[in-house]
Motif scaffolding. Structure first.
Motif, PDB file in Angstrom:
ATOM      1  N   ARG A  47     -11.704  89.080 -17.924  1.00 36.10           N
ATOM      2  CA  ARG A  47     -11.113  87.890 -18.501  1.00 36.10           C
ATOM      3  C   ARG A  47     -11.889  87.460 -19.721  1.00 36.10           C
ATOM      4  O   ARG A  47     -13.112  87.877 -19.839  1.00 36.10           O
ATOM      5  CB  ARG A  47     -11.330  86.644 -17.457  1.00 36.10           C
ATOM      6  CG  ARG A  47     -10.457  86.741 -16.417  1.00 36.10           C
ATOM      7  CD  ARG A  47     -10.371  85.584 -15.440  1.00 36.10           C
ATOM      8  NE  ARG A  47      -9.440  85.767 -14.245  1.00 36.10           N
ATOM      9  CZ  ARG A  47      -8.377  85.511 -14.213  1.00 36.10           C
ATOM     10  NH1 ARG A  47      -7.749  85.104 -15.548  1.00 36.10           N
ATOM     11  NH2 ARG A  47      -7.521  85.862 -13.382  1.00 36.10           N
ATOM     12  N   ASP A  51     -10.703  82.109 -20.180  1.00 35.68           N
ATOM     13  CA  ASP A  51     -10.102  82.268 -18.677  1.00 35.68           C
ATOM     14  C   ASP A  51      -8.741  83.443 -18.724  1.00 35.68           C
ATOM     15  O   ASP A  51      -8.340  83.236 -17.531  1.00 35.68           O
ATOM     16  CB  ASP A  51     -10.088  81.415 -17.949  1.00 35.68           C
ATOM     17  CG  ASP A  51     -10.888  81.646 -16.500  1.00 35.68           C
ATOM     18  OD1 ASP A  51     -11.792  82.438 -16.611  1.00 35.68           O
ATOM     19  OD2 ASP A  51     -10.645  80.915 -15.695  1.00 35.68           O
ATOM     20  N   LYS A 181     -16.421  88.908 -16.890  1.00 33.93           N
ATOM     21  CA  LYS A 181     -15.804  87.662 -17.611  1.00 33.93           C
ATOM     22  C   LYS A 181     -16.724  88.021 -18.861  1.00 33.93           C
ATOM     23  O   LYS A 181     -18.003  87.811 -18.968  1.00 33.93           O
ATOM     24  CB  LYS A 181     -16.325  86.160 -16.869  1.00 33.93           C
ATOM     25  CG  LYS A 181     -16.090  85.087 -17.559  1.00 33.93           C
ATOM     26  CD  LYS A 181     -14.555  84.831 -17.353  1.00 33.93           C
ATOM     27  CE  LYS A 181     -14.038  83.548 -18.214  1.00 33.93           C
ATOM     28  NZ  LYS A 181     -14.844  82.517 -18.201  1.00 33.93           N
TER      29      LYS A 181
END
Lengths: 193, 242
Positions: A47, A51, A181
């Motif tokens: 991601r 997000d 992330k």
């Protein structure tokens, strides 16, 4: 005369969005066959800072076999077995939802530069459009609490929450879950190699 | 115990900070939401980082290096030889190491479902190749010169013609993905990917040179692109991360 500064390094550039037909034409996401008795599934989503899933990333993994031996000439611990057909290398593009998946075995322990054991881990490199250079991280295992707590690399990350991003989570299906992330809240810990 | 033996390892030299682009280069829009914000943690080079995937000539097909002979007919475009030498920054050859390349066709179109550039596909060109460096670190591909193509980064943005290169080198720590450009391209000035390398001398190292000596008369022109990967620390290191 000044000492020879050496040759300049070739700079990194992004992998771009159009690598699939070359780099992931073959399926390199299965390091062992699905019916391997010790097969484990590692899956996750890449991601970005908003997000949103990253559908054009490529995740590479590099690891030792279950005995802790790397299939590489510089791992000279010849009393540890090599597994025929196990290269220790995997590569998986993310899908439209940003997901990747590997089928592999849990690596055995390997030494740190002082000869102490490192906790079992998998080295990871992430490539994507928008990444001018790969991002490097490591996957550690949730069932290795004691080894993780003593691991010199993991404990070198001062921030506890950041450190925790490197330990995969068990999922209800018995798979290991490791999200990546790139930026923002819950950013994964990345390394300078 | 067995895993403890031969654990002392010589790592690879840390890169000069100016050699590679920063993760965040706002002119290249794709970096804005993908560049990490938290400082990177220094990873000491352990056995995990000084080893890496090993691929050999046995895994290559005989025509993997020749992108002009992978289909029934010949691709359109200017036939070129792209060759060079892969060394570390001490000048030592990087031997028996996998190089993968990919590129757009002569019209600037990739064989990729995500490429929406309205330029023709070429049924005789896929644009992917690979080879293994020889004992001296040399490699050689035969292909056609890729075209420039537009992209959505900024108004009227065009990528300079380039060939993507992926190299493993000897270790996880030497992995490099880069792009090779062609000399004198008028699009360099407005390309934020090329310009993301801040040091002008380092940027020059991404540009191949026209190589008259390697051309094949009445058949193909040639470009040379030498690639330099990081070299080895001189002495085995013994350090404990803080």
């Amino acid at each position: 005369m000044t000492p020879d500064p050496g040759l300049g390094l070739t700079p990194s550039q992004t992998v771009g969005p159009f690598f699939h037909f070359a780099l992931t034409k073959e399926d390199w996401s299965r390091l062992v066959p699905l019916d391997h008795p010790q097969a484990i599934w590692i899956e996750g989503t890449v991601r970005d800072g908003a997000d949103d899933p990253v559908p054009d990333a490529m995740v590479e993994v590099w690891q030792a076999n279950a005995a802790g031996r790397y299939a590489h000439p510089e791992d000279r611990r010849e009393d540890l077995p090599l597994d025929k057909g196990f290269t220790g290398f995997g590569r998986c593009p993310t899908d439209a939802e940003g997901r990747y998946e590997f089928v592999t075995v849990k690596p055995g322990p390997v030494p740190d530069p002082n000869g102490e054991p490192q906790a079992p881990h998998i080295d990871v490199a992430v490539f994507a459009r928008g990444l001018l250079r790969q991002l490097v991280t490591r996957i550690y295992f949730p069932d290795e609490e004691e080894a993780n707590a003593a691991d010199p690399i993991l404990t070198s990350i001062g921030d506890r929450d950041l450190r925790r991003t490197l330990v995969a989570r068990g999922s209800p299906e018995g798979h290991l879950h490791f999200d990546i992330k790139l930026q923002g809240e819950n950013q994964t810990a990345f390394f300078e190699v | 115990m067995a895993w403890q033996r031969s654990s002392r390892v010589a790592g690879y030299r840390r890169d000069d900070a100016e050699a590679h682009p920063p993760y965040l280069h706002p002119d290249y829009k794709g970096t804005r939401l993908r560049a990490p914000e938290r400082p990177l943690t220094i990873l000491p080079h352990t056995l995990s980082e000084i080893t890496g995937p090993v691929y050999g000539p046995g895994q290559m097909g005989p025509l993997d290096h020749d992108l002009t002979r992978q289909h029934g007919g010949e691709p359109l475009g200017e036939r070129i030889i792209v060759h060079g030498r892969v060394t570390d920054d001490d000048g030592r050859p990087v031997r028996n190491s996998l190089i993968e390349i990919w590129q757009a066709n002569a019209a600037g179109r990739y064989v990729h479902q995500g490429d929406r550039h309205p330029a023709p596909l070429d049924p005789n060109f896929s644009g992917a190749g690979r080879c293994i460096t020889d004992e001296e670190g040399h490699y050689r591909f035969v292909t056609v010169k890729p075209g420039a193509y537009p992209w959505g980064n900024h108004p009227n943005a065009w990528r300079p013609a380039h060939i993507h290169f992926s190299l493993f080198g000897p270790a996880f720590a030497t992995r490099l993905v880069t792009q090779m450009y062609f000399p004198g391209d008028p699009l360099f000035g407005q390309d934020p990917i090329f310009q993301s390398v801040r040091d002008p001398q380092a940027r020059e190292r991404l540009i191949s040179s026209f190589d008259l000596d390697a051309t094949e008369p009445e058949w193909a022109l040639a470009y040379r692109f030498d690639i330099v990967l990081r070299g080895r620390e001189a002495t085995p290191m013994k350090r404990t991360p803080k």
